[in-house]
Design an enzyme around this catalytic site. Structure first.
Site: not given
Length: 408
Positions: A379, A383
């Site tokens: 992450h 995204d």
């Protein structure tokens, strides 16, 4: 004259290995380039070959010891006669057995897993490995097992049962129960360290979807015979998912990127690491330039990886690099999982088993072959929107394979 046997160069950035097994004992004749020892590195097993013909001298390290590149691990008493005699005797033994009497093992033999040294002995002596009882770890064949079977076949007497390999020490218990203590292999230790490091370093997150496999299964059923006849390889699911992943990675390049310091490296190529089960653990050989390869070439390469993983002939170069990983837990029956990325990669696609489930299509409940997909990602550079989009592209391409042909 004694000749030193040294640990060979093991590959880029790899400086040490663990002695797996001595294939020759002191006093035994050896031929030049004959394997005398196997080493386990972080990724693969490597044979150490004799630098000259002669007689095996002293083994300077034991099985399980850690050795470094260039270290002297044994000596060979130079003498071409001894090695040459051994080779000629073996050729005579092989010639005395009709070649059609015993089938040789093939690369696709799933029943018996052979090390490189054992495979060579089996082929040299014309022994069917399925007829020989192994005395190695987990019942695996050793070179001594094959040689004993060859001698028995030559003389027509029952094969002697070799002494079983030493078993790990079991801690006794007052209740009559035992605990077996087995040292982790170097490969297993490396896998453990890398997976733990990935969890501690990356911001791991997994997104899920499910995919209707009807279209792909229909295509396979319709074309599998023609495909196999033309390309001499089975049409599997991995070709479809590899192509679908390449399509997604081109549209969402961050899923094919990696983090290096405070910079993101974007790749204009797709090198897919394919998780393959090997006797000593999971390995991930790399399908290079997968985005440029045909279905047939992808299936051939993956089949080759599987065969070479089983017989221990994958090399360091086979597993170097990789920008994205595909892992198929479905072959073992997994319904759903959260796969861990393979650093420095940033994403991994997990495939699972196909099962008939009730789903709603056009307002009606129907039974369809469904598979859960999982995309684990870092992450820090990917995204949620990008990860979900990439997985959705893969799903849509599998449900409508025409998209793979027209790049949609």
């Amino acid at each position: 004259m004694s000749i030193e046997v040294k640990v060979p160069v093991l590959g880029e950035s790899i400086t040490e290995a663990t002695v797996g097994q001595w294939l020759k004992k002191p006093g035994e004749a050896v031929a030049q380039d004959e394997p005398i020892c196997s080493l386990e590195t972080d990724k693969v097993a490597i044979d150490v070959n004799a630098p000259t013909s002669g007689v095996m001298g002293e083994a300077l390290v034991g099985e399980g010891d850690t050795v470094t590149v260039g270290a002297v691990i044994a000596t060979i008493i130079d003498g071409a006669g001894a090695g040459d005699t051994t080779v000629s005797e073996r050729k005579d033994e092989t010639a005395s057995v009709p070649s059609q009497a015993t089938p040789e093992p093939s690369e696709s033999d799933d029943a018996v897993v052979l090390s490189p040294a054992v495979r060579r002995a089996v082929l040299e002596h014309g022994i069917d490995p399925t007829t020989v009882k192994g005395t190695g770890k987990d019942g695996r064949l050793t070179k001594e097992d094959v040689l004993a079977a060859a001698e028995a076949k030559k003389t027509g007497t029952p094969a002697p049962t070799p002494a079983p390999a030493p078993t790990p020490t079991a801690a006794p218990s007052a209740a009559g129960r035992n605990v077996e203590r087995v040292k982790m292999t170097r490969l297993r230790q490396t896998i453990a360290k890398r997976l733990k490091s990935a969890q501690e370093t990356a911001a791991l997150l997994t997104t899920f979807n499910d995919v209707d496999m009807t279209a792909v299964m229909d295509a396979r059923a319709k074309y599998k015979d023609l495909f196999a006849k033309k390309h001499d390889v089975r049409l599997g699911f991995m070709g479809f998912f590899t192509k679908a992943a390449c399509l997604a990675l081109k549209d969402v390049p961050s899923v094919n990127a990696q983090l290096e310091g405070d910079e993101i490296l974007y790749h204009d190529y797709v090198d897919v690491s394919v998780a393959v089960s090997a006797p000593n653990g999971l390995v991930v050989p790399v399908l290079r330039d997968a985005d440029k390869k045909s279905f047939a070439q992808i299936e051939k390469d993956i089949a080759d990886f599987g065969n070479r993983a089983k017989d221990g002939t994958l090399t360091m170069d086979d597993m170097k690099g990789g920008t994205f990983t595909i892992s198929n837990g479905g072959v073992f029956g997994s319904l759903m999982s959260t796969p861990i990325i393979n650093p420095p990669q940033s994403a991994v696609l997990g495939l699972h088993r196909i099962e008939d489930r009730a789903v709603v299509v056009d307002g009606e409940i129907v039974i369809r072959p469904m598979m859960y997909l999982a995309l684990s990602y870092d992450h820090r550079i990917i995204d949620g929107r990008e990860a979900v989009t990439a997985l959705k592209i893969i799903k849509e391409a599998i449900e409508d394979p025409t998209r793979l042909l027209i790049d949609l």
